[in-house]
Design a protein around this motif. Structure first.
Motif, PDB file in Angstrom:
ATOM      1  N   GLY A  70     -18.559  15.395  58.767  1.00 42.67           N
ATOM      2  CA  GLY A  70     -17.629  15.681  57.660  1.00 42.67           C
ATOM      3  C   GLY A  70     -18.356  15.705  56.269  1.00 42.67           C
ATOM      4  N   LEU A  71     -19.257  14.397  56.295  1.00 43.67           N
ATOM      5  CA  LEU A  71     -19.993  14.541  55.023  1.00 43.67           C
ATOM      6  C   LEU A  71     -21.333  15.454  55.002  1.00 43.67           C
ATOM      7  CD1 LEU A  71     -20.492  10.542  54.966  1.00 43.67           C
ATOM      8  CD2 LEU A  71     -18.658  12.036  53.712  1.00 43.67           C
ATOM      9  N   GLU A  72     -21.593  15.726  56.349  1.00 48.79           N
ATOM     10  CA  GLU A  72     -22.878  16.558  56.341  1.00 48.79           C
ATOM     11  C   GLU A  72     -22.319  18.208  55.999  1.00 48.79           C
ATOM     12  OE1 GLU A  72     -25.433  14.768  59.994  1.00 48.79           O
ATOM     13  OE2 GLU A  72     -23.854  16.270  60.318  1.00 48.79           O
ATOM     14  N   PHE A  73     -21.044  18.324  56.299  1.00 50.58           N
ATOM     15  CA  PHE A  73     -20.324  19.604  56.056  1.00 50.58           C
ATOM     16  C   PHE A  73     -19.956  19.744  54.724  1.00 50.58           C
ATOM     17  CE2 PHE A  73     -16.664  22.319  55.467  1.00 50.58           C
ATOM     18  CZ  PHE A  73     -16.884  23.471  56.218  1.00 50.58           C
ATOM     19  N   MET A  74     -19.530  18.741  54.080  1.00 46.72           N
ATOM     20  CA  MET A  74     -19.155  18.791  52.564  1.00 46.72           C
ATOM     21  C   MET A  74     -20.329  18.849  51.764  1.00 46.72           C
ATOM     22  SD  MET A  74     -19.358  16.772  49.647  1.00 46.72           S
ATOM     23  CE  MET A  74     -19.987  14.997  50.224  1.00 46.72           C
ATOM     24  N   LEU A  75     -21.597  18.418  52.033  1.00 47.40           N
ATOM     25  CA  LEU A  75     -22.880  18.555  51.312  1.00 47.40           C
ATOM     26  C   LEU A  75     -23.401  19.795  51.307  1.00 47.40           C
ATOM     27  CD1 LEU A  75     -24.223  14.725  51.608  1.00 47.40           C
ATOM     28  CD2 LEU A  75     -23.390  15.931  49.633  1.00 47.40           C
ATOM     29  N   LYS A  76     -23.481  20.204  52.676  1.00 51.05           N
ATOM     30  CA  LYS A  76     -24.288  21.487  53.040  1.00 51.05           C
ATOM     31  C   LYS A  76     -23.221  22.625  52.423  1.00 51.05           C
ATOM     32  CE  LYS A  76     -26.514  20.058  57.474  1.00 51.05           C
ATOM     33  NZ  LYS A  76     -26.295  20.518  58.940  1.00 51.05           N
ATOM     34  N   ASN A  77     -22.236  22.650  52.240  1.00 54.31           N
ATOM     35  CA  ASN A  77     -21.405  23.694  51.669  1.00 54.31           C
ATOM     36  C   ASN A  77     -20.921  23.543  50.376  1.00 54.31           C
ATOM     37  OD1 ASN A  77     -20.540  25.690  54.175  1.00 54.31           O
ATOM     38  ND2 ASN A  77     -20.441  23.524  54.989  1.00 54.31           N
ATOM     39  N   GLN A  78     -21.461  22.416  49.821  1.00 53.43           N
ATOM     40  CA  GLN A  78     -21.313  22.231  48.202  1.00 53.43           C
ATOM     41  C   GLN A  78     -19.686  22.219  48.048  1.00 53.43           C
ATOM     42  OE1 GLN A  78     -24.095  25.349  46.562  1.00 53.43           O
ATOM     43  NE2 GLN A  78     -25.220  23.578  46.056  1.00 53.43           N
ATOM     44  N   LEU A  79     -18.852  21.293  48.711  1.00 57.73           N
ATOM     45  CA  LEU A  79     -17.661  21.491  48.343  1.00 57.73           C
ATOM     46  C   LEU A  79     -17.220  20.953  47.134  1.00 57.73           C
ATOM     47  CD1 LEU A  79     -15.786  20.621  51.884  1.00 57.73           C
ATOM     48  CD2 LEU A  79     -16.374  22.744  50.691  1.00 57.73           C
ATOM     49  N   GLU A  80     -17.985  20.026  46.659  1.00 58.09           N
ATOM     50  CA  GLU A  80     -17.454  19.533  45.184  1.00 58.09           C
ATOM     51  C   GLU A  80     -17.464  20.568  44.095  1.00 58.09           C
ATOM     52  OE1 GLU A  80     -19.274  15.126  44.980  1.00 58.09           O
ATOM     53  OE2 GLU A  80     -20.929  16.540  45.734  1.00 58.09           O
ATOM     54  N   LYS A  81     -18.477  21.368  44.143  1.00 56.56           N
ATOM     55  CA  LYS A  81     -18.491  22.464  43.143  1.00 56.56           C
ATOM     56  C   LYS A  81     -17.157  23.639  43.519  1.00 56.56           C
ATOM     57  CE  LYS A  81     -23.491  22.508  42.160  1.00 56.56           C
ATOM     58  NZ  LYS A  81     -24.873  23.066  42.225  1.00 56.56           N
ATOM     59  N   GLU A  82     -17.406  23.911  45.049  1.00 54.75           N
ATOM     60  CA  GLU A  82     -16.116  24.630  45.193  1.00 54.75           C
ATOM     61  C   GLU A  82     -14.744  24.187  44.989  1.00 54.75           C
ATOM     62  OE1 GLU A  82     -16.044  27.953  47.182  1.00 54.75           O
ATOM     63  OE2 GLU A  82     -18.033  27.856  46.335  1.00 54.75           O
ATOM     64  N   VAL A  83     -14.604  22.983  44.959  1.00 51.83           N
ATOM     65  CA  VAL A  83     -13.274  22.223  44.500  1.00 51.83           C
ATOM     66  C   VAL A  83     -12.998  22.537  43.113  1.00 51.83           C
ATOM     67  CG1 VAL A  83     -11.830  20.146  44.193  1.00 51.83           C
ATOM     68  CG2 VAL A  83     -13.053  20.914  46.472  1.00 51.83           C
ATOM     69  N   GLU A  84     -14.157  22.367  42.270  1.00 50.55           N
ATOM     70  CA  GLU A  84     -13.812  22.294  40.742  1.00 50.55           C
ATOM     71  C   GLU A  84     -13.523  23.890  40.394  1.00 50.55           C
ATOM     72  OE1 GLU A  84     -17.349  21.077  38.857  1.00 50.55           O
ATOM     73  OE2 GLU A  84     -17.079  19.043  39.360  1.00 50.55           O
ATOM     74  N   LYS A  85     -14.312  25.007  41.383  1.00 48.30           N
ATOM     75  CA  LYS A  85     -14.070  26.363  40.930  1.00 48.30           C
ATOM     76  C   LYS A  85     -12.580  26.651  41.352  1.00 48.30           C
ATOM     77  CE  LYS A  85     -15.747  29.278  43.680  1.00 48.30           C
ATOM     78  NZ  LYS A  85     -16.723  30.087  44.618  1.00 48.30           N
ATOM     79  N   LYS A  86     -12.023  26.325  42.478  1.00 43.18           N
ATOM     80  CA  LYS A  86     -10.677  26.679  43.126  1.00 43.18           C
ATOM     81  C   LYS A  86      -9.593  26.011  41.919  1.00 43.18           C
ATOM     82  CE  LYS A  86     -12.509  27.508  47.378  1.00 43.18           C
ATOM     83  NZ  LYS A  86     -12.783  26.736  48.665  1.00 43.18           N
TER      84      LYS A  86
END
Length: 422
Positions: free
Chosen positions: A311-327
């Motif tokens: 899950g951590l790998e997926f989060m970092l590879k897909n830049q979910l933090e930036k995606e969450v800010e955008k959404k």
């Protein structure tokens, strides 16, 4: 659902069941942001396993790692013994999540659930400081076992305890009174020799109160709370169980305030794909446990450690933090426009991908009616807040823009219909 199958649940399952009453379907499959009932009907999921499914249902990247581990006869249960899976998880967490943020913490495996994590944090704080009292905020939710339930303020939950819930002083949350400085109030409780309040071992808080009604606590207040604890020799404990794992944008919700708690708790989505898993993070100087002083049989569930690392790998590879800010900005802009058109009496608030639409200015039960209307139209959405007056938007972080707008439009159309009928 077949009548016969419904009878099984109603006949044999305890009356304590709750979510099945709100979402009366029998579920069979789930993928991504969708969940399917046994009739094949598709529902968008804005409930997200109460925050346990940040990476979506059956995330293929995480699932593949777990399946591979099991197919190779990876050990599944190991108490707190050394294992390869645990070593790999700890190493990845420390090197890629903690150290890059300048965070120095020991990792404790307290058991499978969030309440296990908070119970461990409470016990340790009291041991470190030699005091029994703890401060918590009104509107908080920290768990349903007796120690965490003493922190939790929801009346019905507390009523189920059957015993006195003690050793906690509840402080008004900073959003509750316009003219009350809650930091000054806590300081007065300590300084006034007639306050009747014992100095606490810790202040426990959620940086975003979720079950309390989706209240992001002001960053300046959080910084002052950190300073208050440091000044008064009190430990700051942050509950990251529901609002961590990038739910608010940053991986840890306390990051937006630039603070570092003394102890913080994680569960729910840290389990990768809904697996039971909990962690308690401790500043090294407070890790004063004796071996075996706090333990539990299922603190070594290895598939959860495999899923957590993935899950951590997926989060970092897909830049979910930036995606969450955008959404999060998409949701804010959408609600600001649409709710203002419907009624200026509707409040909304949130951060990242956790938002609340507040019907406190409407008759009791309005939010519940909106939730039911959403369900009838293929969207699962939960309630929060006092008298369940808040619709709680919490989709998977992996949701795309089309799916997000689809869900938001179902919500808006449902609200329009229900308010028209009032």
């Amino acid at each position: 659902m077949l009548i016969k199958e419904k009878d099984v649940f109603e006949t044999y399952e305890s009356e304590v069941r709750s979510y099945c009453r709100k979402f009366p379907a029998e579920w069979e499959k789930a993928k991504g942001v969708y969940i399917y009932d046994t009739n094949g009907k598709e529902y968008l999921d804005f409930f997200c396993g109460a925050g346990a499914l940040n990476y979506g249902h059956n995330n293929p990247y995480i699932k593949e790692k777990v399946i591979s581990y099991l197919q190779n006869d990876g050990i599944t249960h190991a108490m707190d013994m050394f294992t390869k899976a645990k070593c790999e998880f700890i190493t990845y967490m420390e090197e890629n999540i903690l150290k890059v943020r300048g965070l120095d913490y020991k990792i404790m495996f307290p058991g499978p659930t969030g309440t296990n994590s908070v119970e461990a944090a409470l016990k340790l704080a009291r041991k470190v400081k030699g005091r029994s009292n703890v401060f918590a905020l009104m509107g908080c939710f920290h768990g349903m076992s007796l120690g965490t339930l003493a922190l939790t303020t929801e009346k019905m939950a507390r009523g189920g305890a059957g015993v006195s819930l003690e050793n906690v002083t509840h402080i008004p949350a900073p959003y509750m009174f316009d003219n009350l400085d809650t930091i000054e109030f806590m300081q007065k409780l300590l300084d006034d020799d007639h306050s009747g309040v014992e100095k606490p071992a810790a202040l426990v808080l959620e940086t975003v109160q979720a079950e309390g009604g989706i209240y992001p606590l002001d960053t300046d207040w959080l910084k002052r709370a950190r300073d208050f604890c440091s000044k008064n020799d009190i430990l700051l404990i942050c509950d990251e169980i529901q609002v961590g794992c990038a739910r608010t944008g940053s991986f840890f919700s306390f990051e937006r305030a630039g603070i570092k708690p003394d102890i913080f708790c994680m569960s729910k989505s840290i389990g990768g794909m809904g697996f039971p898993f909990a962690l308690t993070f401790i500043k090294p100087e407070y890790d004063v446990w004796k071996p075996g002083e706090h333990n539990g049989t299922f603190r070594g569930f290895q598939p959860a450690m495999v899923a957590a690392k993935a899950g951590l790998e997926f989060m970092l590879k897909n830049q979910l933090e930036k995606e969450v800010e955008k959404k999060g900005k998409i949701i804010n802009d959408f609600l600001k426009k649409e709710l203002n058109i419907i009624s200026k009496r509707i409040d909304y608030r949130g951060v990242g991908l956790i938002w609340g639409i507040d019907f406190n200015n409407f008759p009791d039960g309005t939010a519940l009616k909106c939730s039911k209307e959403c369900f009838d139209n293929g969207l699962i959405i939960e309630l929060a807040g006092r008298k369940d007056c808040v619709l709680k938007l919490m989709p998977p972080l992996t949701i795309n823009s089309d799916e997000l707008f689809k869900g938001l439009n179902i919500i808006i159309n449902s609200i329009k219909k229900i308010l028209k009928e009032l």
